[in-house]
Design an enzyme around this catalytic site. Structure first.
Site, PDB file in Angstrom:
ATOM      1  N   CYS A 194       0.926  -1.141  -0.003  1.00  0.00           N
ATOM      2  CA  CYS A 194       0.118  -0.132  -0.115  1.00  0.00           C
ATOM      3  C   CYS A 194       0.770   1.449  -0.017  1.00  0.00           C
ATOM      4  O   CYS A 194       0.518   2.162  -0.138  1.00  0.00           O
ATOM      5  CB  CYS A 194      -0.866   0.088   1.183  1.00  0.00           C
ATOM      6  SG  CYS A 194      -2.051  -1.347   1.338  1.00  0.00           S
ATOM      7  N   HIS A 233      -3.487   6.956   2.907  1.00  0.00           N
ATOM      8  CA  HIS A 233      -3.732   5.701   2.486  1.00  0.00           C
ATOM      9  C   HIS A 233      -5.220   5.333   3.075  1.00  0.00           C
ATOM     10  O   HIS A 233      -5.251   5.499   4.058  1.00  0.00           O
ATOM     11  CB  HIS A 233      -2.891   4.787   2.862  1.00  0.00           C
ATOM     12  CG  HIS A 233      -3.100   3.262   2.283  1.00  0.00           C
ATOM     13  ND1 HIS A 233      -3.543   3.015   1.353  1.00  0.00           N
ATOM     14  CD2 HIS A 233      -3.306   1.966   3.236  1.00  0.00           C
ATOM     15  CE1 HIS A 233      -4.081   1.735   1.218  1.00  0.00           C
ATOM     16  NE2 HIS A 233      -3.730   1.039   2.543  1.00  0.00           N
ATOM     17  N   ASN A 288     -10.136  -0.267   0.347  1.00  0.00           N
ATOM     18  CA  ASN A 288      -8.579  -0.186   0.052  1.00  0.00           C
ATOM     19  C   ASN A 288      -8.141  -0.649  -1.187  1.00  0.00           C
ATOM     20  O   ASN A 288      -8.332  -1.846  -1.380  1.00  0.00           O
ATOM     21  CB  ASN A 288      -8.219  -1.087   1.284  1.00  0.00           C
ATOM     22  CG  ASN A 288      -6.415  -1.217   1.553  1.00  0.00           C
ATOM     23  OD1 ASN A 288      -5.859  -0.559   0.636  1.00  0.00           O
ATOM     24  ND2 ASN A 288      -5.989  -1.697   2.584  1.00  0.00           N
TER      25      ASN A 288
END
Ligand code: COA
Length: 343
Positions: free
Chosen positions: A129, A270, A300
């Site tokens: 990520c 994020h 996500n």
């Protein structure tokens, strides 16, 4: 939260040589709502649980024939159009992803062919990520060193291809998409990347991983039966690590530029869990209206999460020329990264 008034005057900022001159993003059209998971009795989940524990309402899943390179190429085309950059002007393509079309060749090479960037060198970068911010730093080094004039950085994922639809702990969290940015030296010294911080801690690698498909567990009937080719996560432990790493990466980037949260026009975190984002906002003392959140719509999307949010924020006018923007990410590895940029 403490009173948060802008500092005046703004401290002397370090020189900036590398700017983002265009952004683009693409998410596949298929919307998967929480209701779709709720409708599957074996998962024993509810829209209410997903919304309140994560902040996610829906996510996008790519079609079977639409792969990470396709999502990447569309985001790249949009970034090139915005920047007025032709494919043949691109010197380097970096794709950050944990879901490449295949182990090799790199997804960056597939994107190069799809967008016609025949002159570009290409490679993939894997920092989960945090991948886009890692790739941004790598890309900016090439521009700052005058090795290349134009670098295309992409964060893209088809996480629907690696999530275990029988595991309620993970299947509700992730989605597909891509975001892209084009880096150049604008030559005016007043816009661009001020600092990038990167870090990693391999000690906790086991907490978030996809065990199968690499040299340790190549695909066999046994590995497939054991569901090793799906993402595995110890959610609670990852949550704790994420809060600590996001907070320290955010504060480190600000400290390096002698800034505080009050100087930042928009934070782009994020998008993993709203509670992780709230903890970061509290730590760096930035009110909710200066934190960009699209987690509710996309879930996500790992390496794609920060560049999709950046593109949306820039196109919708949430970021204006001269604004200071803080981006912060955390991911498997563990990895973390942060970046302050003057838009
Ligand atoms: N629906 C309903 N119940 C669920 C569920 C779901 N989709 N997923 C998990 N649960 C259950 C668990 O089984 C557990 O049940 P138990 O107490 O009977 O064992 C209960 O909910 C609480 O689980 P817990 O893990 O304590 O929940 P949580 O509040 O920590 O939230 C996450 C779980 C995954 C949302 C959270 O830990 C998280 O966001 N972790 C970090 C994820 C992340 O950021 N990953 C990527 C890093 S880049």
């Amino acid at each position: 939260m403490k009173k948060n008034t802008p500092r005046s005057p703004r401290p002397q900022l370090p020189p900036r040589t590398v700017s983002i001159v265009g952004t683009g993003s693409y998410v596949p059209p298929r919307v998967v709502t929480n209701a779709e998971f709720e409708a599957r009795p074996e998962l024993q989940t509810t829209d209410e649980w997903i919304r309140t524990r994560t902040g996610i309402r829906e996510r996008r899943f790519a079609a079977e024939k639409e792969n990470t390179s396709d999502l990447s190429a569309e985001a790249a085309r949009r970034a090139m159009a915005q920047a007025g950059v032709k494919p043949e002007e691109i010197d380097l393509i970096i794709v950050a992803t944990i879901t490449p079309d295949m182990p090799f060749p790199s997804t960056a090479c597939l994107v190069q062919h799809k967008i016609g960037a025949k002159r570009a060198a290409c490679f993939d970068l894997e920092a989960a990520c945090s991948g886009f911010l890692y790739a941004l730093e790598v890309g900016q080094q090439f521009v700052a060193a005058h090795t290349y004039n134009t670098v295309l950085v992409i964060g893209a994922e088809k996480l629907s291809s690696v999530i275990d639809m029988q595991d309620r702990n993970t299947c509700v969290l992730f989605g597909d998409g891509a975001g892209a940015a084009i880096l150049r030296n604008r030559g005016d010294g007043s816009h661009g990347i001020l600092t990038t911080c990167m870090g990693a801690n391999g000690e906790h690698a086991d907490l978030l991983k996809m065990p199968g498909g690499g040299s340790k567990h190549p695909a066999t009937h046994k590995s497939v039966d054991a569901r090793l080719h799906f993402l595995k996560m110890a959610g609670k432990e990852v949550f704790k690590q994420a809060v600590t790493a996001m907070n320290s990466a955010g504060t480190e980037a600000l400290a390096r530029c002698q800034l505080t949260g009050a100087d930042i026009a928009l934070v782009i975190p994020h998008q993993a869990n709203l509670r992780i984002i709230d903890a970061l906002a509290k730590r760096i003392e930035v009110p909710a209206d200066r934190i960009y959140v699209n987690l509710d719509r996309y879930g996500n999307t790992s390496a794609a999460s920060v560049p999709i949010a950046l593109d949306e924020a820039a196109r919708s006018g949430r970021i204006k020329s001269g604004d200071l923007v803080l981006m912060v990410a955390f991911g498997a590895g563990f990895t973390w990264a942060s970046c302050v940029i003057q838009w």
